[in-house]
Write an enzyme that holds these catalytic residues in place. Structure first.
Site, PDB file in Angstrom:
ATOM      1  N   LYS A  15      45.308  46.853  45.540  1.00 44.90           N
ATOM      2  CA  LYS A  15      46.469  45.964  45.699  1.00 44.90           C
ATOM      3  C   LYS A  15      47.243  45.857  44.386  1.00 44.90           C
ATOM      4  CE  LYS A  15      44.212  42.258  46.969  1.00 44.90           C
ATOM      5  NZ  LYS A  15      42.782  42.609  46.985  1.00 44.90           N
ATOM      6  N   ARG A  90      44.760  33.583  50.730  1.00 45.18           N
ATOM      7  CA  ARG A  90      43.437  34.135  51.000  1.00 45.18           C
ATOM      8  C   ARG A  90      42.726  33.360  52.094  1.00 45.18           C
ATOM      9  NH1 ARG A  90      42.634  36.498  45.763  1.00 45.18           N
ATOM     10  NH2 ARG A  90      40.640  37.532  45.535  1.00 45.18           N
ATOM     11  N   ARG A 126      35.073  50.132  37.917  1.00 46.94           N
ATOM     12  CA  ARG A 126      36.323  49.609  37.366  1.00 46.94           C
ATOM     13  C   ARG A 126      36.155  49.046  35.957  1.00 46.94           C
ATOM     14  NH1 ARG A 126      39.887  45.473  40.885  1.00 46.94           N
ATOM     15  NH2 ARG A 126      38.253  43.912  40.589  1.00 46.94           N
ATOM     16  N   ARG A 160      35.136  43.644  34.170  1.00 48.28           N
ATOM     17  CA  ARG A 160      35.497  42.277  34.522  1.00 48.28           C
ATOM     18  C   ARG A 160      34.212  41.515  34.811  1.00 48.28           C
ATOM     19  NH1 ARG A 160      40.187  41.898  39.008  1.00 48.28           N
ATOM     20  NH2 ARG A 160      38.746  40.436  39.968  1.00 48.28           N
ATOM     21  N   ARG A 171      31.797  38.524  46.563  1.00 47.34           N
ATOM     22  CA  ARG A 171      33.250  38.593  46.821  1.00 47.34           C
ATOM     23  C   ARG A 171      33.540  39.318  48.130  1.00 47.34           C
ATOM     24  NH1 ARG A 171      34.635  41.432  41.718  1.00 47.34           N
ATOM     25  NH2 ARG A 171      36.754  41.660  42.467  1.00 47.34           N
TER      26      ARG A 171
HETATM   27  P1  ADP Z   1      39.746  40.485  43.699  1.00 47.63           P
HETATM   28  O1  ADP Z   1      39.607  41.815  43.040  1.00 47.63           O
HETATM   29  O2  ADP Z   1      38.428  39.845  44.061  1.00 47.63           O
HETATM   30  O3  ADP Z   1      40.726  40.484  44.821  1.00 47.63           O
HETATM   31  P2  ADP Z   1      41.471  38.710  42.134  1.00 47.63           P
HETATM   32  O4  ADP Z   1      41.846  39.159  40.777  1.00 47.63           O
HETATM   33  O5  ADP Z   1      42.529  38.673  43.173  1.00 47.63           O
HETATM   34  O6  ADP Z   1      40.227  39.572  42.545  1.00 47.63           O
HETATM   35  O7  ADP Z   1      40.823  37.243  42.058  1.00 47.63           O
HETATM   36  C1  ADP Z   1      39.704  36.977  41.239  1.00 47.63           C
HETATM   37  C2  ADP Z   1      39.112  35.609  41.593  1.00 47.63           C
HETATM   38  O8  ADP Z   1      40.108  34.571  41.410  1.00 47.63           O
HETATM   39  C3  ADP Z   1      38.650  35.446  43.028  1.00 47.63           C
HETATM   40  O9  ADP Z   1      37.349  35.939  43.260  1.00 47.63           O
HETATM   41  C4  ADP Z   1      38.744  33.911  43.192  1.00 47.63           C
HETATM   42  O10 ADP Z   1      37.653  33.269  42.593  1.00 47.63           O
HETATM   43  C5  ADP Z   1      39.992  33.556  42.408  1.00 47.63           C
HETATM   44  N1  ADP Z   1      41.222  33.544  43.247  1.00 47.63           N
HETATM   45  C6  ADP Z   1      42.318  34.348  43.097  1.00 47.63           C
HETATM   46  N2  ADP Z   1      43.252  34.062  44.025  1.00 47.63           N
HETATM   47  C7  ADP Z   1      42.749  33.074  44.807  1.00 47.63           C
HETATM   48  C8  ADP Z   1      43.210  32.365  45.960  1.00 47.63           C
HETATM   49  N3  ADP Z   1      44.414  32.601  46.508  1.00 47.63           N
HETATM   50  N4  ADP Z   1      42.395  31.405  46.501  1.00 47.63           N
HETATM   51  C9  ADP Z   1      41.195  31.140  45.982  1.00 47.63           C
HETATM   52  N5  ADP Z   1      40.687  31.775  44.891  1.00 47.63           N
HETATM   53  C10 ADP Z   1      41.436  32.740  44.309  1.00 47.63           C
END
Ligand code: ADP
Length: 230
Positions: A15, A90, A126, A160, A171
């Site tokens: 994404k 989400r 990654r 990360r 996750r």
């Molecule tokens: P991923 O690769 O898991 O999609 P992101 O960088 O989008 O990772 O998000 C990392 C973390 O930030 C998530 O695992 C969550 O803890 C938090 N997070 C990000 N966006 C949201 C959201 N819209 N609602 C709840 N938690 C979020």
């Protein structure tokens, strides 16, 4: 009319990479809630201190907090021509986003689909730049990182915190249980699109582009149809 793209897909689906390309192609900002939160954690702001533990455990930050983050971001002037959302909504956040979108035009929800075993493989590989946040992986935009250094800024590449095995499993579980249902929420909309994320990034980008163009055509038609009504 504004161009409002919402990217949906499991962690590691690509994404971020695709959102980056769309930003360049359409000149609208990419908004990654994950990045916003990680930055807050890095500078130890009040928000950062509240969410650090949750993120490290691979759980979702509360809807309350996320709605505030999103509302604040979507109120900024740079989104007047639209935006690309990566990582939001989400959950039931999707309903709240619909409310925030009133008067701004439709959203184009795009799902990037990748099977779980492929995701687990990608996330373990990654690496991110500790300095500028650029992402690298065998599947990444710039290919395999050279000597553990960032090709853009020379920063040291790190894993990360939430990309360790145990947290990755958590996750993926959260995605399947809480976020994947968003697909059902959006799929009946005429702007909705689904893309095969197992393809090379170039091909995914072509499909994304086609999905955005199709979504915009639908949105334009809708706008015309609505205009004609009393
Ligand atoms: P991923 O690769 O898991 O999609 P992101 O960088 O989008 O990772 O998000 C990392 C973390 O930030 C998530 O695992 C969550 O803890 C938090 N997070 C990000 N966006 C949201 C959201 N819209 N609602 C709840 N938690 C979020």
């Amino acid at each position: 009319m504004s161009l409002n793209i919402v990217m949906i897909g499991p962690p590691g689906a690509g994404k971020g990479t695709q959102a980056e390309r769309l930003t360049r192609a359409y000149g609208i900002p990419k908004i990654s809630t994950g990045e916003i939160l990680r930055e807050a954690v890095a500078v130890k702001s009040e928000l950062g201190l509240r969410v650090a533990e949750t993120i490290a455990a691979g759980r979702l930050v509360s809807d309350d907090i996320m709605l505030r983050v999103a509302e604040e971001r979507l109120a900024r002037a740079d989104v007047s021509a639209g935006f690309i959302l990566d990582g939001f909504p989400r959950t039931v956040q999707a309903r709240a986003l619909d409310a925030m979108m009133e008067g701004r035009g439709p959203i184009i929800p795009i799902v990037i689909e990748v099977p779980e075993d492929e995701i687990a493989r990608r996330l373990t590989q990654r690496r991110v730049c500790g300095a500028c946040g650029a992402t690298y992986g065998a599947f990444g935009p710039t290919g395999a990182p050279d000597a553990g250094r960032c090709a853009k800024c020379g920063g040291v590449l790190v894993q990360r915190k939430d990309d360790d095995d145990h947290v990755i499993r958590q996750r993926l579980h959260v995605y399947a249980e809480i976020t994947a249902p968003l697909i059902a929420f959006y799929q009946s909309r005429p702007t909705f699109a689904r893309i095969d994320g197992r393809q090379p990034p170039e091909r995914v980008a072509e499909d994304m582009h086609a999905a955005v163009e199709a979504g915009m055509a639908v949105a334009r038609n809708d706008a015309r149809a609505t205009k004609g009504r009393p």
